[in-house]
Design a protein around this motif. Structure first.
Motif, PDB file in Angstrom:
ATOM      1  N   LEU A  16       0.816  -1.216   0.000  1.00  0.00           N
ATOM      2  CA  LEU A  16       0.000   0.000   0.000  1.00  0.00           C
ATOM      3  C   LEU A  16       0.853   1.272   0.000  1.00  0.00           C
ATOM      4  N   LEU A  17       1.953   1.239   0.737  1.00  0.00           N
ATOM      5  CA  LEU A  17       2.785   2.441   0.893  1.00  0.00           C
ATOM      6  C   LEU A  17       3.809   2.613  -0.220  1.00  0.00           C
ATOM      7  N   GLN A  18       4.121   1.523  -0.907  1.00  0.00           N
ATOM      8  CA  GLN A  18       5.031   1.586  -2.052  1.00  0.00           C
ATOM      9  C   GLN A  18       6.368   2.263  -1.722  1.00  0.00           C
ATOM     10  N   GLY A  19       6.860   1.979  -0.520  1.00  0.00           N
ATOM     11  CA  GLY A  19       8.168   2.501  -0.141  1.00  0.00           C
ATOM     12  C   GLY A  19       8.188   3.958   0.268  1.00  0.00           C
ATOM     13  N   THR A  20       7.021   4.588   0.356  1.00  0.00           N
ATOM     14  CA  THR A  20       6.988   6.016   0.700  1.00  0.00           C
ATOM     15  C   THR A  20       7.205   6.269   2.183  1.00  0.00           C
ATOM     16  N   ILE A  21       6.876   5.273   3.017  1.00  0.00           N
ATOM     17  CA  ILE A  21       6.997   5.429   4.468  1.00  0.00           C
ATOM     18  C   ILE A  21       7.678   4.191   5.039  1.00  0.00           C
ATOM     19  N   PRO A  22       8.725   4.359   5.837  1.00  0.00           N
ATOM     20  CA  PRO A  22       9.420   3.210   6.430  1.00  0.00           C
ATOM     21  C   PRO A  22       8.514   2.428   7.377  1.00  0.00           C
ATOM     22  N   ILE A  23       8.745   1.126   7.421  1.00  0.00           N
ATOM     23  CA  ILE A  23       7.988   0.228   8.289  1.00  0.00           C
ATOM     24  C   ILE A  23       8.939  -0.390   9.307  1.00  0.00           C
ATOM     25  N   ILE A  24       8.538  -0.348  10.576  1.00  0.00           N
ATOM     26  CA  ILE A  24       9.265  -1.043  11.638  1.00  0.00           C
ATOM     27  C   ILE A  24       8.450  -2.279  11.989  1.00  0.00           C
ATOM     28  N   GLY A  25       9.040  -3.447  11.775  1.00  0.00           N
ATOM     29  CA  GLY A  25       8.317  -4.698  11.988  1.00  0.00           C
ATOM     30  C   GLY A  25       8.538  -5.249  13.382  1.00  0.00           C
ATOM     31  N   VAL A  26       7.449  -5.627  14.019  1.00  0.00           N
ATOM     32  CA  VAL A  26       7.526  -6.183  15.370  1.00  0.00           C
ATOM     33  C   VAL A  26       6.360  -7.148  15.567  1.00  0.00           C
ATOM     34  N   GLY A  27       6.648  -8.226  16.288  1.00  0.00           N
ATOM     35  CA  GLY A  27       5.596  -9.201  16.576  1.00  0.00           C
ATOM     36  C   GLY A  27       6.029 -10.612  16.252  1.00  0.00           C
ATOM     37  N   GLY A  28       6.329 -11.388  17.273  1.00  0.00           N
ATOM     38  CA  GLY A  28       6.642 -12.794  17.067  1.00  0.00           C
ATOM     39  C   GLY A  28       8.036 -13.088  16.586  1.00  0.00           C
ATOM     40  N   ILE A  29       8.975 -12.186  16.824  1.00  0.00           N
ATOM     41  CA  ILE A  29      10.365 -12.437  16.415  1.00  0.00           C
ATOM     42  C   ILE A  29      11.083 -13.171  17.553  1.00  0.00           C
ATOM     43  N   LEU A  30      11.255 -14.468  17.353  1.00  0.00           N
ATOM     44  CA  LEU A  30      11.920 -15.300  18.361  1.00  0.00           C
ATOM     45  C   LEU A  30      13.164 -15.989  17.833  1.00  0.00           C
ATOM     46  N   SER A  31      13.545 -15.654  16.593  1.00  0.00           N
ATOM     47  CA  SER A  31      14.748 -16.238  16.006  1.00  0.00           C
ATOM     48  C   SER A  31      15.262 -15.313  14.916  1.00  0.00           C
ATOM     49  N   ALA A  32      16.476 -15.579  14.457  1.00  0.00           N
ATOM     50  CA  ALA A  32      17.055 -14.809  13.360  1.00  0.00           C
ATOM     51  C   ALA A  32      16.215 -14.973  12.092  1.00  0.00           C
ATOM     52  N   GLU A  33      15.687 -16.169  11.885  1.00  0.00           N
ATOM     53  CA  GLU A  33      14.845 -16.407  10.706  1.00  0.00           C
ATOM     54  C   GLU A  33      13.575 -15.563  10.763  1.00  0.00           C
ATOM     55  N   ASP A  34      13.009 -15.408  11.958  1.00  0.00           N
ATOM     56  CA  ASP A  34      11.827 -14.556  12.116  1.00  0.00           C
ATOM     57  C   ASP A  34      12.162 -13.114  11.766  1.00  0.00           C
ATOM     58  N   ALA A  35      13.346 -12.671  12.186  1.00  0.00           N
ATOM     59  CA  ALA A  35      13.784 -11.302  11.875  1.00  0.00           C
ATOM     60  C   ALA A  35      13.902 -11.109  10.371  1.00  0.00           C
ATOM     61  N   LYS A  36      14.515 -12.081   9.681  1.00  0.00           N
ATOM     62  CA  LYS A  36      14.658 -12.010   8.226  1.00  0.00           C
ATOM     63  C   LYS A  36      13.298 -11.986   7.541  1.00  0.00           C
ATOM     64  N   GLU A  37      12.369 -12.746   8.063  1.00  0.00           N
ATOM     65  CA  GLU A  37      11.024 -12.805   7.474  1.00  0.00           C
ATOM     66  C   GLU A  37      10.355 -11.436   7.489  1.00  0.00           C
ATOM     67  N   LYS A  38      10.526 -10.702   8.575  1.00  0.00           N
ATOM     68  CA  LYS A  38       9.932  -9.367   8.677  1.00  0.00           C
ATOM     69  C   LYS A  38      10.547  -8.421   7.634  1.00  0.00           C
ATOM     70  N   ILE A  39      11.854  -8.473   7.482  1.00  0.00           N
ATOM     71  CA  ILE A  39      12.531  -7.615   6.511  1.00  0.00           C
ATOM     72  C   ILE A  39      12.107  -7.996   5.086  1.00  0.00           C
ATOM     73  N   GLU A  40      12.044  -9.276   4.802  1.00  0.00           N
ATOM     74  CA  GLU A  40      11.639  -9.740   3.469  1.00  0.00           C
ATOM     75  C   GLU A  40      10.198  -9.369   3.149  1.00  0.00           C
ATOM     76  N   ALA A  41       9.370  -9.215   4.191  1.00  0.00           N
ATOM     77  CA  ALA A  41       7.975  -8.811   3.989  1.00  0.00           C
ATOM     78  C   ALA A  41       7.840  -7.326   3.689  1.00  0.00           C
ATOM     79  N   GLY A  42       8.910  -6.554   3.976  1.00  0.00           N
ATOM     80  CA  GLY A  42       8.868  -5.128   3.664  1.00  0.00           C
ATOM     81  C   GLY A  42       9.280  -4.199   4.780  1.00  0.00           C
ATOM     82  N   ALA A  43       9.634  -4.754   5.951  1.00  0.00           N
ATOM     83  CA  ALA A  43      10.064  -3.895   7.060  1.00  0.00           C
ATOM     84  C   ALA A  43      11.474  -3.357   6.802  1.00  0.00           C
ATOM     85  N   ASN A  44      11.721  -2.132   7.222  1.00  0.00           N
ATOM     86  CA  ASN A  44      13.050  -1.525   7.131  1.00  0.00           C
ATOM     87  C   ASN A  44      13.880  -1.792   8.383  1.00  0.00           C
TER      88      ASN A  44
END
Length: 341
Positions: free
Chosen positions: A283-311
């Motif tokens: 929806l934002l098309q990169g116009t506004i940075p996203i901080i991803g949080v919620g359910g990060i319990l491993s390095a893989e979870d962290a990568k998943e958030k970034i791959e989904a679009g979090a900065n």
């Protein structure tokens, strides 16, 4: 490894007691000079006009009053967010109000913005030696009617503006009555209009631009998310945190304490928050940075958030179950080691 030794002992205590004991011990170690500073090699990234030394931050809620900033800063976070803080001190909801669901690596809380008030938070920030990126998460007092909530946010913004690297507007906690109404289109537009106007005024007065970030819930309908995204763009909000805790209890009914009222965090929140990030990114098309949080319990979870679009990402419940090693593991997963030539 040390944390995994102490965790069983901490888990024999009531969750809120364990929280206090852990932070008090950390601060005592800091005061005695026993804490080693952890710094993880990572190419800094510039987001919201701020230079983040690494993309792994501490989510709001762990240090509500900014009383442990220096000790937490030694753990290797790229940024720290304190709060949620309100204009006046308040005790929050009655105890017990914090519950572990270890089988699901989850926490339920109904704390209710318990904090010592914005003035005490500012005193603690002034005493801190921290020179890194410090976010301050602000909310409304429980007895402030929702139609007057903007007044509480303005009070906090005015007071903390000069001391914060960025300010987060918390309109998504499920534990303050009617707070989530502020995510509705009409209420949100009025809030953003007045906050953005105040930000411009304060920036002119103080010669300092402090970004505004909005923290949203994971339980929004697609139409609500679309409306929020449009308003974030319209009012040039500097960032969005996705997400707060959820009121959903999907697939948890069989677990003890799962029926407790409050916001759920931890592993069961992971996919829900990631879905919101993915939709927001589209929806934002990169116009506004996203901080991803919620359910990060491993390095893989962290990568998943970034791959989904979090900065950037933030962690909290993961620290309770896995300790500070999660910070290092997440940074290593998200960063290419960086050295100045």
């Amino acid at each position: 490894m040390r944390y995994h030794f102490f965790r069983p002992l901490l888990f024999t205590l009531a969750p809120e007691t364990a929280h206090t004991v852990s932070l008090t011990a950390l601060k005592c170690a800091q005061n005695l000079g026993l804490l080693r500073t952890h710094s993880f090699a990572c190419k800094p990234r510039r987001i919201m006009g701020l230079d983040f030394p690494n993309p792994v931050g501490l989510a709001a809620g762990l240090d509500k009053n900014g009383a442990y900033i220096d000790a937490l800063a030694k753990q290797g976070f790229g940024f720290i967010e304190v709060g949620t803080v309100t204009p006046r001190p308040q005790t929050g909801n009655p105890r017990p109000r914090l519950f572990r669901l270890p089988q699901a690596q989850a926490i339920i809380n109904r704390m209710g913005f318990n904090n010592d008030g914005i003035d005490r938070l500012i005193e603690n920030i002034k005493r801190s030696n921290f020179q890194g990126i410090l976010g301050v998460n602000i909310g409304k007092n429980f007895d402030t009617p929702v139609d007057k909530a903007v007044e509480d946010y303005l009070i906090c913004l005015q007071k903390v503006y000069r001391y914060a690297s960025y300010v987060t507007i918390n309109i998504s906690s499920p534990n303050t009555r009617n707070l989530r109404q502020l995510q509705n289109s009409a209420e949100l537009e009025r809030l953003l209009h007045l906050l953005k106007r105040e930000q411009t005024k304060l920036s002119d007065q103080q010669g300092k631009y402090t970004p505004l970030v909005i923290k949203i819930a994971p339980d929004l309908e697609s139409s609500q998310l679309e409306s929020i995204a449009q308003l974030l763009i319209k009012y040039q909000i500097d960032g969005v945190i996705a997400t707060n805790t959820t009121i959903s209890r999907q697939n948890l009914a069989h677990l003890p304490l799962s029926n407790e009222t409050g916001g759920l965090s931890g592993a069961p929140l992971k996919s829900l928050s990631t879905q919101v990030i993915r939709k927001l990114y589209a929806l934002l098309q990169g116009t506004i940075p996203i901080i991803g949080v919620g359910g990060i319990l491993s390095a893989e979870d962290a990568k998943e958030k970034i791959e989904a679009g979090a900065n950037l990402i933030q962690i909290y419940t993961g620290l309770i179950y896995h300790g500070p090693d999660l910070i290092r593991q997440s940074v290593e997963a998200l960063c290419t080691p960086y050295h100045d030539d």
